[in-house]
Write an enzyme that holds these catalytic residues in place. Structure first.
Site, short mmCIF file in Angstrom:
data_model
loop_
_atom_site.label_atom_id
_atom_site.label_comp_id
_atom_site.label_asym_id
_atom_site.label_seq_id
_atom_site.Cartn_x
_atom_site.Cartn_y
_atom_site.Cartn_z
N THR A 119 0.86 -1.18 0.00
CA THR A 119 0.00 0.00 0.00
C THR A 119 0.89 1.23 0.00
O THR A 119 1.71 1.40 0.90
CB THR A 119 -0.92 0.01 1.23
OG1 THR A 119 -1.62 -1.24 1.30
CG2 THR A 119 -1.93 1.14 1.13
N LYS A 130 4.39 -8.97 3.63
CA LYS A 130 3.02 -8.46 3.71
C LYS A 130 2.14 -9.36 2.83
O LYS A 130 1.72 -8.99 1.73
CB LYS A 130 2.95 -7.00 3.27
CG LYS A 130 1.69 -6.29 3.76
CD LYS A 130 1.82 -4.80 3.61
CE LYS A 130 0.63 -4.09 4.26
NZ LYS A 130 0.72 -2.62 4.14
N GLU A 183 4.87 -5.08 16.51
CA GLU A 183 4.44 -3.97 15.66
C GLU A 183 3.14 -3.43 16.20
O GLU A 183 2.72 -3.75 17.32
CB GLU A 183 4.26 -4.46 14.22
CG GLU A 183 3.26 -5.61 14.09
CD GLU A 183 3.25 -6.25 12.71
OE1 GLU A 183 4.07 -5.86 11.86
OE2 GLU A 183 2.43 -7.15 12.49
#
Length: 266
Positions: free
Chosen positions: A28, A140, A173
């Site tokens: 993204t 990802k 995270e």
């Protein structure tokens, strides 16, 4: 509409492995003034993920052109690129999947990030822990159920982001961001070798800090490591850097690292 393998459409074959197994990866990116920010970084991320997932070769030159084409008319926005292994195969076997699927889409930029940067945010410890899998760590990939559950729990709090641990209780995270904290001139960030996403902005920050007066350490620590931090920040490709006011009961007022990084990440 989505740009799927070069065609504008809104349908995908039911046997595409992105649907069947979450078999693929994505990135993204922010769009500003008709260009994809750090486009080369995002392409590199996709290439590394496809190699790790053993996805058949993608036409990277064409994907690069498609990303630039979608961004060209946009003053500001978000570009998402998904690579699926493609349609076909039998069961889990991918032996007949020869043509990966490229899916590109544009969406509005989240305006709340501006307020986050100005005001700072709060992190809440998530009860959902990430499974440890070194083979998938850093990528990802399309299996995001953990993040869906993390976000669902987060929305039941007043915090803006989650503090996420792995199944052994170590910091990894946030729900949709990477994490850094500062103690004096030492900057710490969780290791991403067992779980989590090695974000493009995380990589850029580590590179930016290299050779500076700051010392960067990738560590395996529990959340108590944040108790005596001077400063905490989070980052992703869209934010791109946001200061943290509070994590659990720990509060932070310094913006020293944030002010150093903010102009380098724009």
């Amino acid at each position: 509409m989505y740009l799927i393998n070069g065609q504008w459409q809104e349908t995908l074959p039911a046997n595409d492995r992105a649907i069947q197994f979450g078999d693929g990866c994505f990135t993204t990116a922010g769009v500003a003034d008709g260009a994809v920010r750090f486009q080369a970084d995002h392409l590199r991320r996709l290439q590394q993920a496809c190699e790790a997932l053993m996805i058949a070769p993608v036409d990277w030159d064409r994907l690069n052109e498609e990303m630039a084409m979608l961004a060209a008319p946009e003053p500001r926005g978000v570009l998402k690129v998904i690579i699926s292994r493609g349609a076909g195969g039998r069961g889990y076997s991918a032996s007949n999947c020869m043509q990966p699927t490229r899916i590109l889409s544009l969406s509005p930029y989240p305006d709340f990030y501006s307020a986050w940067r100005e005001q700072g945010i709060t992190l809440a410890l998530s009860p959902i822990k990430l499974g440890i899998n070194p083979a998938l760590a850093g990528i990802k990939h399309l299996n995001r159920l953990e993040q869906v559950l993390i976000r669902t729990h987060l929305e039941q709090t007043t915090a803006q982001e989650a503090l996420v641990l792995d199944s052994q209780g170590r910091l990894v995270e946030c729900c949709a961001a990477n994490l850094f904290w500062r103690k004096g001139a030492d900057i710490y960030t969780p290791r991403i070798d067992g779980a989590g996403v090695n974000g493009t902005m995380r990589q850029r920050i580590i590179s930016s800090l290299s050779g500076s007066r700051w010392r960067v350490h990738e560590v395996s620590e529990g959340p108590e490591a944040l108790a005596d931090a001077d400063e905490v920040i989070i980052c992703n490709a869209l934010m791109p850097v946001v200061p943290v006011n509070q994590a659990q009961d720990w509060r932070y007022t310094s913006r020293e690292l944030y002010r150093f990084l903010a102009p380098l990440c724009e």
